[in-house]
Design a protein around this motif. Structure first.
Motif, PDB file in Angstrom:
ATOM      1  N   LEU A 128       0.823  -1.212   0.000  1.00 24.47           N
ATOM      2  CA  LEU A 128       0.000   0.000   0.000  1.00 24.47           C
ATOM      3  C   LEU A 128       0.854   1.257   0.000  1.00 24.47           C
ATOM      4  O   LEU A 128       0.489   2.261  -0.626  1.00 24.47           O
ATOM      5  N   THR A 129       1.983   1.221   0.666  1.00 21.77           N
ATOM      6  CA  THR A 129       2.893   2.375   0.639  1.00 21.77           C
ATOM      7  C   THR A 129       3.422   2.601  -0.762  1.00 21.77           C
ATOM      8  O   THR A 129       3.456   3.749  -1.244  1.00 21.77           O
ATOM      9  N   PHE A 130       3.840   1.523  -1.439  1.00 16.99           N
ATOM     10  CA  PHE A 130       4.306   1.668  -2.816  1.00 16.99           C
ATOM     11  C   PHE A 130       3.203   2.193  -3.731  1.00 16.99           C
ATOM     12  O   PHE A 130       3.452   3.038  -4.598  1.00 16.99           O
ATOM     13  N   VAL A 178       0.929   9.235  -6.020  1.00 23.27           N
ATOM     14  CA  VAL A 178       1.311  10.631  -5.780  1.00 23.27           C
ATOM     15  C   VAL A 178       2.325  11.088  -6.816  1.00 23.27           C
ATOM     16  O   VAL A 178       2.200  12.186  -7.381  1.00 23.27           O
ATOM     17  N   LEU A 179       3.328  10.256  -7.108  1.00 24.31           N
ATOM     18  CA  LEU A 179       4.322  10.645  -8.111  1.00 24.31           C
ATOM     19  C   LEU A 179       3.715  10.807  -9.495  1.00 24.31           C
ATOM     20  O   LEU A 179       4.062  11.739 -10.226  1.00 24.31           O
ATOM     21  N   SER A 180       2.809   9.922  -9.879  1.00 23.58           N
ATOM     22  CA  SER A 180       2.207  10.049 -11.207  1.00 23.58           C
ATOM     23  C   SER A 180       1.359  11.306 -11.307  1.00 23.58           C
ATOM     24  O   SER A 180       1.387  12.003 -12.330  1.00 23.58           O
ATOM     25  N   VAL A 181       0.623  11.636 -10.256  1.00 27.41           N
ATOM     26  CA  VAL A 181      -0.174  12.872 -10.279  1.00 27.41           C
ATOM     27  C   VAL A 181       0.738  14.088 -10.338  1.00 27.41           C
ATOM     28  O   VAL A 181       0.493  15.042 -11.101  1.00 27.41           O
ATOM     29  N   VAL A 182       1.812  14.089  -9.565  1.00 28.24           N
ATOM     30  CA  VAL A 182       2.744  15.225  -9.563  1.00 28.24           C
ATOM     31  C   VAL A 182       3.403  15.376 -10.922  1.00 28.24           C
ATOM     32  O   VAL A 182       3.519  16.495 -11.460  1.00 28.24           O
ATOM     33  N   ILE A 183       3.821  14.276 -11.542  1.00 35.69           N
ATOM     34  CA  ILE A 183       4.481  14.346 -12.847  1.00 35.69           C
ATOM     35  C   ILE A 183       3.516  14.862 -13.913  1.00 35.69           C
ATOM     36  O   ILE A 183       3.877  15.700 -14.747  1.00 35.69           O
TER      37      ILE A 183
END
Length: 148
Positions: free
Chosen positions: A39-41, A47-52
């Motif tokens: 779940l952490t991964f 979060v990283l995909s949304v930020v990118i």
């Protein structure tokens, strides 16, 4: 076993309930030990995909040309005759690539368990690779990979 203040003859299900509560407690620790990492991964990946995506939309220059805004960006004229012959060689090569790529993906699990296979598993995969090679030689001989 946890001692109970109730006699077991009057409440026979109480002992089973206490055993079940210990069982569910073990599953909770299993959840925190095993699934919390997954779940952490997933959370970090989301979060990283949304930020990118947000940064690429904010930082990219939004200045499209008229050619980019045209209906057909692939290079074909949109107002040609509908009876115009269309070469499908590119699509044939793309489909053949997908077929052979998927077939070669069977090799990865086979190489992981190669030392544990018996003779039937080994020779089955050798037969599969032989048939894959025959298919490749066949499409090469008929010229399916020739783009020109």
């Amino acid at each position: 076993m946890i001692p109970s203040i109730f006699p077991s003859k009057s409440f026979p299900c109480l002992n089973q309930l206490l055993i079940c509560s210990d069982y569910f407690h073990l599953n909770a620790s299993l959840f925190y030990n095993e699934y919390s990492v997954i779940l952490t991964f997933l959370f970090v990946a989301t979060v990283l995909s949304v930020v990118i995506v947000l940064f690429s939309y904010i930082l990219a220059v939004q200045n499209p040309e008229t050619e980019k805004l045209s209906t057909y960006e692939c290079g074909f004229e949109p107002y040609e005759d509908a009876r115009h012959t269309f070469d499908v060689k590119f699509y044939l090569v793309a489909i053949l690539f997908i077929v052979f790529d998927i077939e070669t993906m069977f090799l990865i699990p086979w190489t992981n368990v190669l030392g544990q296979l018996d003779l039937v598993g080994f020779w089955s995969m050798i037969d599969f690779m032989f048939e894959l090679g025959i298919g490749y030689v066949y499409i090469y001989c008929i010229g399916a990979l020739d783009i020109h």
